[in-house]
Design a protein around this motif. Structure first.
Motif, mmCIF file in Angstrom:
data_model
loop_
_atom_site.group_PDB
_atom_site.id
_atom_site.type_symbol
_atom_site.label_atom_id
_atom_site.label_comp_id
_atom_site.label_asym_id
_atom_site.label_seq_id
_atom_site.Cartn_x
_atom_site.Cartn_y
_atom_site.Cartn_z
ATOM 1 N N LEU A 1 -50.622 35.088 -15.202
ATOM 2 C CA LEU A 1 -50.048 34.038 -14.369
ATOM 3 C C LEU A 1 -49.156 34.711 -13.338
ATOM 4 O O LEU A 1 -48.868 35.907 -13.433
ATOM 5 C CB LEU A 1 -49.298 33.003 -15.200
ATOM 6 C CG LEU A 1 -48.321 33.454 -16.273
ATOM 7 C CD1 LEU A 1 -47.001 33.860 -15.669
ATOM 8 C CD2 LEU A 1 -48.103 32.320 -17.246
ATOM 9 N N ARG B 1 -45.888 33.729 -11.806
ATOM 10 C CA ARG B 1 -44.434 33.865 -11.905
ATOM 11 C C ARG B 1 -43.933 33.266 -13.201
ATOM 12 O O ARG B 1 -44.477 32.291 -13.704
ATOM 13 C CB ARG B 1 -43.729 33.256 -10.703
ATOM 14 C CG ARG B 1 -44.031 31.815 -10.436
ATOM 15 C CD ARG B 1 -43.690 31.425 -8.995
ATOM 16 N NE ARG B 1 -42.280 31.529 -8.690
ATOM 17 C CZ ARG B 1 -41.773 31.691 -7.451
ATOM 18 N NH1 ARG B 1 -42.562 31.754 -6.413
ATOM 19 N NH2 ARG B 1 -40.484 31.784 -7.255
ATOM 20 N N VAL C 1 -39.417 26.561 -25.219
ATOM 21 C CA VAL C 1 -39.355 26.516 -23.758
ATOM 22 C C VAL C 1 -40.662 26.991 -23.155
ATOM 23 O O VAL C 1 -41.457 27.693 -23.789
ATOM 24 C CB VAL C 1 -38.198 27.389 -23.244
ATOM 25 C CG1 VAL C 1 -36.886 26.820 -23.761
ATOM 26 C CG2 VAL C 1 -38.373 28.844 -23.669
ATOM 27 N N ASP C 2 -40.884 26.603 -21.904
ATOM 28 C CA ASP C 2 -42.077 27.101 -21.218
ATOM 29 C C ASP C 2 -41.717 27.582 -19.819
ATOM 30 O O ASP C 2 -40.580 27.490 -19.373
ATOM 31 C CB ASP C 2 -43.198 26.066 -21.238
ATOM 32 C CG ASP C 2 -42.979 24.881 -20.318
ATOM 33 O OD1 ASP C 2 -42.320 25.010 -19.264
ATOM 34 O OD2 ASP C 2 -43.492 23.812 -20.657
ATOM 35 N N MET C 3 -42.726 28.148 -19.158
ATOM 36 C CA MET C 3 -42.473 28.776 -17.869
ATOM 37 C C MET C 3 -42.423 27.780 -16.721
ATOM 38 O O MET C 3 -41.700 27.983 -15.754
ATOM 39 C CB MET C 3 -43.569 29.799 -17.588
ATOM 40 C CG MET C 3 -43.375 31.071 -18.393
ATOM 41 S SD MET C 3 -44.588 32.289 -17.899
ATOM 42 C CE MET C 3 -44.030 33.693 -18.861
ATOM 43 N N LYS C 4 -43.227 26.744 -16.803
ATOM 44 C CA LYS C 4 -43.349 25.868 -15.642
ATOM 45 C C LYS C 4 -42.057 25.096 -15.392
ATOM 46 O O LYS C 4 -41.753 24.766 -14.249
ATOM 47 C CB LYS C 4 -44.528 24.915 -15.816
ATOM 48 C CG LYS C 4 -45.854 25.675 -15.869
ATOM 49 C CD LYS C 4 -47.022 24.804 -15.510
ATOM 50 C CE LYS C 4 -47.115 24.608 -14.011
ATOM 51 N NZ LYS C 4 -48.432 24.101 -13.592
ATOM 52 N N ASN C 5 -41.320 24.802 -16.441
ATOM 53 C CA ASN C 5 -40.092 24.039 -16.238
ATOM 54 C C ASN C 5 -39.012 24.822 -15.494
ATOM 55 O O ASN C 5 -38.064 24.229 -14.982
ATOM 56 C CB ASN C 5 -39.541 23.553 -17.584
ATOM 57 C CG ASN C 5 -40.328 22.369 -18.121
ATOM 58 O OD1 ASN C 5 -40.994 21.671 -17.366
ATOM 59 N ND2 ASN C 5 -40.266 22.157 -19.423
ATOM 60 N N ALA D 1 -38.263 22.321 -10.105
ATOM 61 C CA ALA D 1 -39.288 23.267 -10.578
ATOM 62 C C ALA D 1 -40.649 23.034 -9.936
ATOM 63 O O ALA D 1 -40.957 21.930 -9.482
ATOM 64 C CB ALA D 1 -39.419 23.176 -12.094
ATOM 65 N N TYR D 2 -41.434 24.099 -9.923
ATOM 66 C CA TYR D 2 -42.826 24.045 -9.464
ATOM 67 C C TYR D 2 -43.678 23.402 -10.564
ATOM 68 O O TYR D 2 -44.514 24.053 -11.198
ATOM 69 C CB TYR D 2 -43.352 25.449 -9.200
ATOM 70 C CG TYR D 2 -42.748 26.174 -8.032
ATOM 71 C CD1 TYR D 2 -41.778 25.608 -7.221
ATOM 72 C CD2 TYR D 2 -43.159 27.474 -7.726
ATOM 73 C CE1 TYR D 2 -41.235 26.308 -6.149
ATOM 74 C CE2 TYR D 2 -42.635 28.173 -6.652
ATOM 75 C CZ TYR D 2 -41.670 27.590 -5.871
ATOM 76 O OH TYR D 2 -41.141 28.289 -4.807
ATOM 77 N N VAL D 3 -43.464 22.106 -10.791
ATOM 78 C CA VAL D 3 -44.216 21.372 -11.811
ATOM 79 C C VAL D 3 -44.836 20.151 -11.169
ATOM 80 O O VAL D 3 -44.118 19.433 -10.450
ATOM 81 C CB VAL D 3 -43.298 20.922 -12.956
ATOM 82 C CG1 VAL D 3 -44.052 20.021 -13.918
ATOM 83 C CG2 VAL D 3 -42.725 22.106 -13.702
ATOM 84 N N PRO D 4 -46.021 19.759 -11.380
ATOM 85 C CA PRO D 4 -46.977 20.451 -12.260
ATOM 86 C C PRO D 4 -47.597 21.646 -11.514
ATOM 87 O O PRO D 4 -47.536 21.707 -10.316
ATOM 88 C CB PRO D 4 -48.037 19.395 -12.514
ATOM 89 C CG PRO D 4 -48.009 18.543 -11.296
ATOM 90 C CD PRO D 4 -46.604 18.531 -10.804
#
Lengths: 334, 334, 334, 334
Positions: C233, C235, C272-276, C331-334
Motif C-alpha cells: 500500500l 501510505r 487501529v487501521d491505516m485508513k483512519n 483522513a483519506y477515507v474511504p
C-alpha cells in the motif's frame, strides 16, 4: 518420440522465467540450455521461487553453445537485440521462436517504429506466431515471430468480425494491462507509488503495437485506434474493442463458430475478466452488440498467451507435437 | 454574510461521509442537521476516522426536523428513495441538492431505466448540477439533480467537441472506475478477492448512465456507447472517449479555450491520471487527435467531482457564495 | 499576529510535497521559499497535482537566499545531506526543522549507523521533535530533529507503559509500512511487481531506527527488537508492539490518561487501521492485555505524523502558534 | 499401481477449488466425486476459470454416494459442519482428510473455542496432518485433521527451535495474511474498500488458532501470543515469530539440519516473501538472531500449504504414494 532439446536465451526477465516454468514441466521438451547476458549463475539464484525446483546452470549467451545443444531456441530478448541472435542461429539450422518485435513487421514498417533491420533475409520466411491465424504455416516454420501481447488480445477479438465490419470505419481498441508488461526495468511507470490506486493511458494512438495489429488485420494503420492503459495489477490484459457493423446478427454464435476447434479460446456469456486467464494460455472472449456497434472484450495473461505460453504452443506446432503439450491451463484463481 | 445552515440526509455511505468532511470545514455553511435511516448515533461513531474531529449527533431522518433547521439539504440517498424526501422538503421551502439519479432524467426515460416517478411536478424545474453547463440556472435553482459520476466525466470531456463531431457517428465512452462507486453494500463485485488483480466490464452498452449522457449531449441514446470497467482501486474514474471529427484542428487549444474561466477543470499536456484528482473537485482533461479520431481522457474523483464536492459547488452557487468556498483542491498524492 | 515566512528545502520528494500541501493552506505561515537541488521550475511542474492550486517558483537551494527570506525552514533532504544545510542556516539565525536523521541521535550512535557527523556543535542543543515528549523544550528550540516514522509510531505506543514493563525483558516492535516510506527513488523494492501481492521483512533486527527508539526510551539497544515489513500500500504504518508487564491493570485507561490532553493521539476500542489516519497527524492507539503480555497497536501516516505534519506541528510550537494551526485532520477515507 | 478414486465435499469455496485444481492433474488420484450443498451444477459453472478444463458434475453432498465412489474424501466444509460428515464416512470405511478445525484439538479445548463436539470417538484416533511432525502416524491414518493455515506457518517456524527456547518466556507470533483466508462470504472485512490501502490486526491475542499452536508445541496457551493482521493481498501468509533463547548458536544451520530431508520446506538466506510460495506447497523459512532474541519468518500460501495442497500431501502419505505426487511447486511469480 524421443526428447527434443530446447533452449532459452534471455532467462532473467519475466517472460524468460515463464518460459522456464513451462519448459521444466514439458512432457516432450528438455530444457538443455539456459542463458542470459552475464551467465555464471543458476536459474534458482536468478529466480528464487525456483529454489528446490530447478537449479539449471545459466550460461553467458553464446551462439555456438546454444546451437550445439538445442534443436529449437526461445529468444526472450529486448526488441532490437534479438535479431543479432536470430541470424546466426537460423544459419546454423536451429529453429527459433523470437518473443521480441524484431520479425513481426515488414521491414519498412519495422524500421519506421523501431530501428534499421539487420536481418532482412529471414524476414522473408518468418511466420507470425498466432496459431489461430497461421497454424498451417507454423508447422514448417523455421523462424516464428511471437506476437505482441496487445496484438494477440486484439486480433483474437477482431478476426471473427472483420467481414461484418463496415469498411473504413474506425477500429477502437481500448486496452488495459498489468504492470508486468513493462518488464523488470525500473522506471517511474513501474514505481509502486505511481501505479497503486492509479490508472492512466500511455502512448495514446501512437503505440507501436498499433501497426502490428493493422498489418495482420490487413487494414490501414489509420483505421486502428489503439490506446493502452496501465492498471494497478501485476499480470493480465483486457482489450475492449469497438467496431461498427452494418447488420444485426448473433455475435456470440459467430464467435463460437469461428473458434469451435480452438483449444485456447473460450467464449464467455459474461464479460471476461483477468483472473480466469491468469497463468494460462487461454484467451477469453465476450461480445455484445447494440445497434451498429459491436463491443468485444478479450482477456489474456500478457506474460503467457501474450508471450511465453504462446511461444511454447508455437514450438509444439513447429516440432510436430500436440499443441497442448505442457501448456498450463489452470488459472491463478483466486 | 451570516452563516447558512445546511443538512445531510444519508450520512452513512461514502458520499455522505465526503459531504460531512467538506461541510465541517466549509467557511460559510454550518452543518446543522445530519441524518440517516436509524439515527441515535454520532458522526464519529458512524465514521471512526472522524474521532476527535467531529461528534455531531446523527438523527433518524425526519422532514420536519430537517426543514426547521436547514436552508438547504444534501440528499445522499439511494436512487428511487430520494424523491420521497425531495417532494416534502421542496414544499417546505428547503433547497435541495439531490445526489441520487431521481431528478436527472425526463420522466419517461427515468421510468424506463429506474422506476415510476412519484414527483413529476418537481421534475419540471429541477436544474442539472453540472456547473460548466448550467451555472446560470443553478443560481436560482431550488432543486438540483447532482450528476452521476460517469456522466460528469464523460460530459466534461465531450462538451467542447460536440460541434466538431461528425454527426451520427458513434460516441465511444470506455470508462474505468474504482470500487467506491459501488457503495458500501456487500456484493461479489466488492469482495476484495474478486477485484484485486482483476478487471472486467459490467453492464456493457446497457448501463443506465448512458441515457443521462445522451440526454445532456442532446444526442440519441443509440449514439452513446458506454462501457464501464471496474478497476482494483478505491476512488477515481477515467473516461476514455473516442469520437470522429471531420477536420484537423488544435484540439488542445479548443479544450483550453472552452474551459478558460473554469476553476475546476484542468487541461493537461500528458495523459491524465487518477491520483492527481483524488480528493478534489478537479476534472483533468487530455486530448489527442489522430486523423479523424479524437481521443479524450477525462479524470475525476468519483466520490468528489462525481458526487459530493460537486454537490457543494452547486450549493455554493445556489446560495450566492463563491463557488470555490470550502471545496478541497489538494489531491491525495502520493 | 503577523505572517511568518517559512521555507522548504527538498521540495521534490514525497515529504517535500506533503510540507508544501500543508503550508500553502496554513493560516499563519507563508511559504516564502521553496527549493530543490536543481531549481528553475515551479512547484506545480514538479508535482502536477498542484496544477491550478499553486505555482510557486522552485529555486536551486541556496543558504543565503533562504536565510534572507525565511524565519524558519523545513529540510526535507536525505540523511547525511541535511547537516550541511543546518549548520549555516542556524549560524544565520534561521530556525530549522530537519526531517532527516542527522540530528536525532547522539554523535557516537549516529556515526555508528550513518556517517561521520560534521556539525556536532548543533547536536548539543537540538530538540527531538516528538511533541508528546518534548513540548516544553520545543517552545524555545532553534533546531528540531523531526523523528523517524517508525520511532514516532513505536514511541507513542510504548511511552505510556514503560513504567509497567518488566525490566530487561525484550521489547518487540513488528512494524508494517507502506511503500512511500522508501521514497521516490527507483529500486527493486519499489517496483510494483515486487510489492503487489507480496509482503516481506527487511533489515530484521538491524534497522537503524532501532537505536533511535532505544535512545528515546532510555533502554539499551539490545532490548529493542525491531523488524519492519513492507506492505503493498502507499501510505501508512502500523507498529505492533509486544512487551511484558508484571501486573494486571486497565491498559486502555492508562492510555487514555496518558494522552488525555493530547490533540493528535486517539485511543481506540478496536484494533487501529491505516485508513483512519491517512492524510492526518493523528496517531491511533489500541492496547490489549493477555496475562503478562501487552499488545499495543499504533497507527500513523508515515508521510504525515511520521514526517511532514509532525514537522509543522513542531514549527507551530517553536513559533508560539497553536499547535493545531494548519494541521490536516480529515483522513483519506474511504 | 491402479488409480485411486477420491472425492471433494465442499467444492464451492476457495479451498474446494484449490483441491479440484490439484486433483484433476494428480497422477494417481482420480477425482470421482465432487459435491457441495446444492449440487445440480458442474465444476466449471461453479468456477468459470475451469471452463474448457474440467466439467465434472457437482452433486448435492450425500454420504452414500460419496462412500460408494471414493476410497478417500477431502472435506472442505465450515468448522462445526464437517464432523457431521466425518462420522458416517469413517463408519463406512472411507478415509477422510478434514480441512476444518473439527478434529484439530482435544475435545475440551475444541468445545471452549468452537462448539460441543458430536464425534468424540473419532477424535481418539485422528492424526494431525502436519507431515513434518506426524509423517509416520499419517501412513496408517484413517482420519486426518488438516492443520489451520496460521498453525502450519507458525509450527514449521517454531519446531526447530523449541529446545533452544528459554522456558516460560513468551512466544510472539505476529502473523499477516491475505484476504482469501476469510473465505468467499461477504463481510465488511472482505469489502475491497475496507481492505485496499489498509491494514489492521484482528482478534489480537484471542484468535482460536492460538490454542491449536500451543497444543501442538506442547506449551501452555498462556505462552502463545498470537496476533493476526489482514493485509491487502489475495493469498499468502507470513508469520513473524519472536522467541527468547539462552545461548548463541548458528540458527540458520539449525533450520537446515532440522529440515534437511523435507521436500516442502525451504531455508532462505534472505527474509522470505509471499510470492515465492504462492501457488505451491512450500514453506519458506528465514531466521535471524540478535542477542537472546530469535526472529523467524515463515511464509506459506494460506490456501495451499495452509489448506489444500497440504491436504493432498496428507492423502498421498495415507495412500502410500510418493508425497510429492501431484503437488504444485511452481510459484505464481511474477
Amino acid at each position: 518420440m524421443s526428447v527434443i532439446n530446447v533452449g532459452v536465451i534471455g532467462a532473467s526477465g519475466y517472460t524468460g522465467l515463464e518460459l522456464v516454468k513451462i519448459l521444466i514441466n514439458h512432457p516432450k521438451f528438455t530444457l538443455a540450455y539456459v542463458a542470459n547476458s552475464e551467465g555464471e549463475t543458476t536459474i534458482d539464484k536468478l529466480h528464487p521461487s525456483l529454489q528446490g525446483v530447478c537449479n539449471l546452470e545459466v550460461q553467458k549467451a553464446d551462439i555456438e553453445a546454444c546451437a550445439s545443444s538445442c534443436e529449437l531456441v526461445f529468444l526472450a530478448l529486448p526488441h532490437k537485440t534479438a535479431m543479432a541472435y536470430v541470424k546466426p542461429l537460423i544459419a546454423k539450422g536451429v529453429k527459433v521462436v523470437d518473443l521480441s518485435a524484431d520479425y513481426r513487421l515488414p521491414q519498412d514498417i519495422y524500421e519506421e517504429f523501431y530501428t534499421p533491420h539487420t536481418d532482412p533475409q529471414n524476414l522473408e520466411h518468418v511466420v507470425y506466431g498466432l496459431p489461430e491465424m497461421y497454424r498451417e504455416e507454423l508447422k514448417s516454420a523455421k523462424l516464428v515471430a511471437n506476437p505482441g501481447c496487445f496484438p494477440t488480445s486484439a486480433l483474437l477479438g477482431l478476426l471473427p468480425f472483420m467481414d461484418k465490419r463496415v469498411e473504413n470505419t474506425p477500429i477502437i481498441i481500448d486496452a488495459k494491462t498489468g504492470v508486468s508488461g513493462a518488464g523488470k526495468k525500473l522506471s517511474d511507470v513501474t514505481h509502486f507509488v505511481n501505479v497503486n490506486d492509479n490508472l492512466f493511458a500511455y502512448n495514446p494512438l501512437m503505440h507501436r503495437h498499433a501497426p502490428e495489429i493493422a498489418q495482420k488485420l490487413g487494414v490501414d494503420f489509420d483505421e486502428v485506434n489503439f490506446v493502452p492503459h496501465l492498471i494497478p495489477l501485476t499480470r493480465g490484459m483486457i482489450s475492449s474493442i469497438y467496431i461498427q457493423v452494418s447488420q444485426d446478427f448473433d455475435a456470440s454464435s459467430v464467435l463460437k463458430e469461428f473458434y469451435k476447434d480452438e483449444p485456447f479460446v473460450r467464449i464467455s456469456e459474461n464479460p471476461v475478466d483477468m483472473k480466469n486467464v491468469a497463468g494460462t494460455n487461454f484467451c477469453d472472449l465476450y461480445v455484445k452488440q447494440k445497434g451498429n456497434i459491436l463491443f468485444i472484450s478479450s482477456a489474456i495473461d500478457n506474460l503467457m498467451r501474450g508471450a511465453s505460453s504462446q511461444a511454447v504452443v508455437n514450438a509444439n506446432i513447429m516440432m510436430g507435437l500436440c499443441q497442448k503439450d505442457g501448456i498450463p491451463n489452470i488459472a491463478y484463481v483466486p
